[in-house]
Every structure is written in C-alpha cells, then in structure tokens.
Enzyme design. Structure first.
Site, PDB file in Angstrom:
ATOM      1  N   CYS A   2       0.844  -1.183   0.000  1.00  0.00           N
ATOM      2  CA  CYS A   2       0.000   0.000   0.000  1.00  0.00           C
ATOM      3  C   CYS A   2       0.889   1.246   0.000  1.00  0.00           C
ATOM      4  CB  CYS A   2      -0.951   0.092   1.188  1.00  0.00           C
ATOM      5  SG  CYS A   2      -2.230  -1.155   1.164  1.00  0.00           S
ATOM      6  N   ARG A  28       4.230  -0.599  -4.541  1.00  0.00           N
ATOM      7  CA  ARG A  28       3.797  -1.018  -3.209  1.00  0.00           C
ATOM      8  C   ARG A  28       2.453  -1.748  -3.234  1.00  0.00           C
ATOM      9  NH1 ARG A  28       6.801   1.518   0.743  1.00  0.00           N
ATOM     10  NH2 ARG A  28       5.219   1.061   2.303  1.00  0.00           N
ATOM     11  N   TRP A  75      -2.605  -2.760  -1.815  1.00  0.00           N
ATOM     12  CA  TRP A  75      -2.315  -4.196  -1.842  1.00  0.00           C
ATOM     13  C   TRP A  75      -3.306  -4.797  -0.852  1.00  0.00           C
ATOM     14  CZ3 TRP A  75      -0.736  -8.178   1.421  1.00  0.00           C
ATOM     15  CH2 TRP A  75      -0.225  -9.317   0.798  1.00  0.00           C
ATOM     16  N   ASN A 101      -2.004   2.498   5.495  1.00  0.00           N
ATOM     17  CA  ASN A 101      -1.155   1.354   5.142  1.00  0.00           C
ATOM     18  C   ASN A 101      -0.919   0.591   6.440  1.00  0.00           C
ATOM     19  OD1 ASN A 101       2.441   1.204   4.592  1.00  0.00           O
ATOM     20  ND2 ASN A 101       0.945  -0.382   4.285  1.00  0.00           N
ATOM     21  N   GLY A 102      -1.226  -0.713   6.439  1.00  0.00           N
ATOM     22  CA  GLY A 102      -1.026  -1.505   7.646  1.00  0.00           C
ATOM     23  C   GLY A 102      -2.231  -2.387   7.902  1.00  0.00           C
ATOM     24  N   GLU A 480      17.294 -18.246  -5.867  1.00  0.00           N
ATOM     25  CA  GLU A 480      16.920 -16.911  -6.348  1.00  0.00           C
ATOM     26  C   GLU A 480      16.423 -16.990  -7.794  1.00  0.00           C
ATOM     27  OE1 GLU A 480      16.161 -14.213  -5.148  1.00  0.00           O
ATOM     28  OE2 GLU A 480      16.453 -12.707  -6.703  1.00  0.00           O
ATOM     29  N   LYS A 484      12.684 -15.776  -8.906  1.00  0.00           N
ATOM     30  CA  LYS A 484      12.434 -14.756  -9.940  1.00  0.00           C
ATOM     31  C   LYS A 484      11.399 -15.273 -10.934  1.00  0.00           C
ATOM     32  CE  LYS A 484      13.619 -11.723  -8.714  1.00  0.00           C
ATOM     33  NZ  LYS A 484      14.196 -11.614  -7.438  1.00  0.00           N
ATOM     34  N   GLU A 487       7.943 -15.505  -9.393  1.00  0.00           N
ATOM     35  CA  GLU A 487       7.374 -14.180  -9.102  1.00  0.00           C
ATOM     36  C   GLU A 487       6.788 -13.509 -10.330  1.00  0.00           C
ATOM     37  OE1 GLU A 487       9.810 -11.898  -5.588  1.00  0.00           O
ATOM     38  OE2 GLU A 487      10.892 -12.253  -7.428  1.00  0.00           O
ATOM     39  N   HIS A 503      16.352 -37.595  -4.234  1.00  0.00           N
ATOM     40  CA  HIS A 503      15.496 -38.113  -3.162  1.00  0.00           C
ATOM     41  C   HIS A 503      14.066 -37.615  -3.293  1.00  0.00           C
ATOM     42  CE1 HIS A 503      19.054 -39.711  -1.154  1.00  0.00           C
ATOM     43  NE2 HIS A 503      19.639 -38.572  -1.477  1.00  0.00           N
ATOM     44  N   LYS A 603       6.349  -4.833  -3.304  1.00  0.00           N
ATOM     45  CA  LYS A 603       7.781  -4.729  -3.081  1.00  0.00           C
ATOM     46  C   LYS A 603       8.130  -4.694  -1.605  1.00  0.00           C
ATOM     47  CE  LYS A 603      11.850  -2.952  -4.989  1.00  0.00           C
ATOM     48  NZ  LYS A 603      12.183  -4.323  -5.398  1.00  0.00           N
TER      49      LYS A 603
END
Ligand code: G6P
Length: 608
Positions: A2, A28, A75, A101-102, A480, A484, A487, A503, A603
C-alpha cells in the site's frame, strides 16, 4: 505494501501531482487506486479497482479540483480489490477522508461498536473504522489532530495514516504512524507526506522522518510534529537523499526490471565505495560475538544464504540463516548480548524482519542492518547499518538490491576474515581485487546472456514447471533463479540441492522436463556433472549456467548460459544469477505479463 501520499499547497490543483506520485508508489501495490481532494468545502473522490493507468483512463485522475488531497494505491489485505474497498475511506457525513497502510487487528470489535452507535460502514476493510472513530471524536468537539490522536489510542495493529477533513477552517493534513513508514517533504508553500521517498523525489531531495508514536500536521506554510504521548513538539532535521528523480524513471527501458538489471554494475561500483570504517565496525561486532544469525525474507534471504558461504570460506565462521518470520518460533528466546544479528532487507521495512529484529534486541542481541533505504525502520533499530548503494529499485522483483546486498556481504566477509585471520592475506587481497573487477564482469555477463535468455524463453515459455539445481553457494543462486521465475512468469519453479534431487524431485522428470543447473567452476562441478547425467538419463531438458570455455558441460547440455570471466568461488552467485534474472524477465514478456507488477506481490511487505 500500500502506497500513501498526501499533499497540501498554497494554490493550484494537486490532482496531477497525486496521480504521478501514485505511479511512483505503485510498486507497493496495484489492486486499486483512489484519490480524494478538498475544494469548495467538500470532498471530491475518484477511486476504482485496477492499476493506476487503467483507472486513470476511466476516471481521469488529473481532473479534480483542490489544492489539498490524499491518494492511495492498495495491496489488498481485508476485502477483495473493489471500488468500495479502495481507499480513501470516509466517515458517515462524507467530510473526513483517510488513507491507511497496515493492518488494524481489532477492527472487528471496532466495527461492531461503531455499527451499534449507528455508523454506516460500506466496505469490508479494516481501515474504514478509522474515519468513523475520527468522526466521533470530532463530533465531541475535537479538531482533526486531537481526533486522530485519540483514534490511535483505540486502534491496535500497525498503521501509517493520513487524514483530512472539510471541517477545518484552513487546509491541513494530519498523519501518524506505528509500524509502517511515513516520510515528510517540504518545499516553499507545499508539504508532502508519503510512504516512501520516490513519491515526491522530483520535488525535493530533503525528507523528514516521522517516527512511531508521532503525529504531524502539514499545511502549505509548514509542518508541526508532536509526540502522541505528551503532545510535546518534536524538532527534527531533514535528511538529504542522494537519489535522483531520473533514477526512478524507466530512462528508455521498456520495464524497470530490465533497467535495474542493467544498473547492477553501477550499483556494485557505488557500494564498493562505502567507507571502509562502516564495514570494519560491523566486522568488529561480528568478530566479538559468539553466535551470528542472518535474518531476512525473500530475495534478501537468498543474499543471506550466499553470504553464509562467504563468511565460512573467507572468515572461518558459519552464521545461522533463519527466515525472519520463523526466528522467534525457532530460538525460543535462547539469545543473549553475546549474539549478533545480521538483518538484510532492501526496503528496511519488511514487517517479518523488523519484528524478528525487535525480538532479538529485546533479548540483548546486537543488530547489524544491511539495507538500501536511508532512515528506514531497520536503521533506527540497528546498532550499526550498512547502507547499500543501489539507488531506488522500482521493479517488484528485486535485482540490483540483491546484487548490492551480496557486494556488502562480500566486503563484510573479507573484513571479518582479516580479523579472524582464517584466510591468508594474499587470498584476501586476490578477492578484493576480484570485487573491483566485478562491475565489468557483470556488465559483460549481461551483454553475453541477454539474447540467449530471450531465445530460450521463446522456446520453453509453455513449460509449466521447472527445477533449479545447485550445490554449495550455487544453491542460493538456484533458489533466487527459481523465485524470480515464479514471481514474474508464474511458472512452478522449485530449487533443490542437486544432492537432494535424487530423493524425490527426480520423480517429476520425464521427456523434455526443463532442469536448470547452476555449475560454476568450483569444487561442486564434478558432482554436478553426475546429477546432470542422472537427469539426462530420464529425458530432462538440460539447461546449464556454466563458466566460459567449459566444453564438457556444454556438450552435456541442451542450452547453456555462460559467464565470460573466471569467478572467485564464494562470490559466484553475483555473476551466475544474471542469466537467470534475464531468463525470468523474458519468460514474463513472452507470456504477456508485466514483469514490474507481478500479481499478488508487493515490493515492501508490511504485514506479518
Ligand atoms: C517482498 C518483495 C521481494 C523481497 C522481499 C523482502 O516479498 O516482493 O522482492 O525480496 O519482500 O523484502 P526486503 O525489503 O526485506 O528485502
């Protein structure tokens, strides 16, 4: 997570600025967008679900009257993305507007209480209780500042709030925070408040931090900050930010992600210029600690995992890596002042990491922060901060901030190595010289791999699932790389230790199943060849990231990416991740997705 923005100026309409500022905050969250201004004694509102430009095409966010306004890019946490759940939220009389925001933890009981009193709540959000609480306090005769102050005493959770009301005689905004960021900017006849610096960076490079438990009122003439607890005034100097507005633009690149991949050489160069005392001081804390924990989330967690190998091979110490979100559930309070935490977070605001750091601090541990954002929450908790020099990163998928985290961990490992004496001084010198060459190495690696990455994406974009295998430090690279791809291209991608792949994961492999092997020319190479053979025998499509001139691996692979320089083994992630960043980017493009705004992600994740 947000983005919020508020602006109040002497004259002229603020709507075009709010629109542009929201675009700069869109990383955000982009589930919905909303703007409210005040003109002629009433609120003017435009809000809708969707990304900013979609909403702008429908509603024209530039055409709204008024020299004061607030905006929000969401968000979603409480309630689906919809017009009604979009911020700003309002009171019953339509005179008070709030962006938040929160997360308000006690929103259910507050909603029930407000409904009981006759308030009409329209949305499913936790936020909406805030304007209605403010409304009640204002009805009791309080001004907006006091009403917001009293409201903070009723709400539990984390918040950054900006509120405004048509009831006031002159234009002013009120903002407060607890656990979520807010920064204030000032220019002659204008005041700004925002979740993050890039929002008003084109207007000013000076920012004033608002801290937890403080409340600020902003008018076109100035700002006043007070402590919520005793109403005492706070005088705080502004901080000058070296970032430029251009850095937060695409500068001719089609996406921020591609631009930021290409900015990695410069980001490394700037981080290598960090003052040696900054690194040395952190190294001394580490060297005098009995136990070292590395805490982080997401991509920063992968930097930590790679960093462990640097500390181990160069300094002879092996920090414990733990996901920050799981830390308190793992250590059960078994911490002391002999322990040290290296907390890695590019934003400096990730709630999981901040909470773990607070927990560690309460138990006496010392905190070293590695972050990219000056004045961020982590910097105020840490005993010592290493400020990485990536400049603003706008693409949601982290690339250049990952690179500078690795660079600072490399500098730190070398400095600790000098203190512990584990590695020979000639070895340390060779590795330092290598780091100096790294910007050129990364630059060449990008040029060499861009076209192969685009080509491979064109060939295998329709494969639903991929495996990424590595060993040792390359496990961090594989993780990573898989993250990527997940995402931004939404493939199922799983990273496994190549040793462990026999395994279980090997059961997935049949004809043309893509397996990406990360194989630097280090001591894992011969065992990796064994794993490639096992996967080949089951029909896997073998894609390898290898060192230049590795003809043997080239002959075993269906596709290769090559690193055109010799790499110091514990630093290999920095070069070997490049083709995987590019591959994910081109996979997202080939599949028609926007790599800068992956679905469901943000982000900066400021909820637990
Ligand atoms: C989010 C972002 C990731 C990031 C992670 C940790 O999930 O989408 O890109 O790696 O948060 O963020 P931090 O700011 O703590 O590094």
């Amino acid at each position: 997570m947000c983005g919020i923005i508020g602006v109040v100026q002497k004259r002229g309409d603020v709507a075009p600025f709010l629109h542009q500022a929201l675009k700069r905050l869109e990383y955000r969250g982009y589930d919905s967008v909303g703007v409210t201004t005040i003109a002629d004694g009433r609120l003017h509102i435009k809000k809708e679900k969707g990304k900013i430009e979609e909403v702008h095409r429908k509603l024209n966010l530039d055409e709204m009257p008024g020299s004061m306004g607030i905006g929000h890019t969401r968000w979603a946490t409480h309630g689906i993305p919809s017009m009604l759940n979009s911020h700003p939220h309002f009171d019953c009389s339509g005179k008070i507007a709030v962006v938040h925001n929160g997360v308000i933890d006690n929103f259910m009981e507050l909603r029930a209480e407000l409904r009981e009193k006759g308030h009409k709540l329209q949305s499913e959000t936790d936020t909406e209780v805030i304007p209605h609480l403010i409304e009640d306090f204002m009805r009791d005769g309080m001004d907006l500042v006091h009403a917001v102050r009293e409201t903070t005493k009723r709400i539990q959770g984390t918040y950054a709030i900006v509120a405004m009301s048509t009831n006031a005689e002159e234009n002013y905004l009120v903002c407060t925070r607890d656990g979520n960021p807010l920064v204030i900017g000032r220019k002659k006849d204008v005041s700004y408040v925002s979740s993050d610096i890039p929002a008003f960076l084109p207007m000013t490079n000076d920012m004033i931090l608002l801290l937890d438990g403080e409340i600020a009122s902003l008018s076109a003439d100035g700002i006043k900050i007070e402590k919520i607890s005793d109403e005492s005034e706070v005088h705080r100097d502004s901080i000058r930010i070296s970032w430029t507005a251009d850095q937060a633009q695409k500068s001719g690149y089609p996406h921020f992600m591609l631009k930021e991949i290409h900015e990695q050489p410069d980001a490394i160069r700037n981080t290598l210029r960090l003052r040696s005392e900054v690194i040395r001081e952190a190294a001394e804390i580490i060297n005098s600690s009995e136990r070292i924990f590395m805490l982080a989330m997401g991509t920063s967690g992968h930097a930590a995992r790679a960093g462990r190998h640097m500390f181990s091979s160069i300094a002879g110490i092996l920090p414990v890596f733990e996901l920050a979100s799981d830390f308190s559930d793992t250590v059960y309070g078994a911490l002391s002042d002999k322990d040290c935490i290296i907390a890695i977070t590019q934003s400096g605001e990730t709630t999981d990491t901040i909470s773990a750091v607070k927990y560690a601090k309460e138990h006496g541990a010392k905190i070293i922060a590695i972050t990219n954002v000056v004045g961020s929450s982590i910097t105020r908790l840490a005993d010592h901060t290493i400020l990485t020099q990536a400049g603003p990163e706008i693409g949601v998928a982290a690339t250049k901030t990952f690179m500078v985290q690795l660079t600072s961990l490399a500098l730190l490992a070398l400095s600790v190595g000098e203190l512990t004496g584990f590695a020979d001084s000639r070895v340390i010198k060779t590795k330092r010289e290598f780091l100096e060459k790294l910007p050129d190495i990364i630059s060449d690696t990008i040029s060499r791999n861009e076209e192969p990455a685009r080509r491979l994406a064109g060939q295998i974009y329709d494969k639903p699932s991929l495996l990424f295998l590595g060993r040792g430090v390359s496990m961090a690279t594989a993780e990573e790389g898989a993250l990527k791809l997940k995402e931004i291209a939404y493939n199922h991608a799983e990273a496994y230790s190549a040793g462990e792949s026999k395994h279980g994961p090997i059961a997935l492999v049949q004809n043309d199943y893509p397996v990406i092997f990360v194989v630097p020319n280090d001591e894992t190479r011969s065992r990796m060849i064994g794993n490639i053979m096992e996967m080949k025998a089951r029909g896997a499509l073998v894609i390898s990231v290898i060192s230049k001139d590795d003809k043997e691996l080239e002959s075993l692979s269906n596709h290769i990416f090559t690193i055109p320089w010799d790499i110091e083994p514990e630093f290999s992630t920095m070069a070997f991740i490049i083709p995987l960043q590019l591959f994910s980017y081109y996979m997202a493009l080939r599949k028609g997705y926007d790599p800068d705004k992956p679905r469901n992600l943000a982000k900066s994740v400021t909820v637990l």
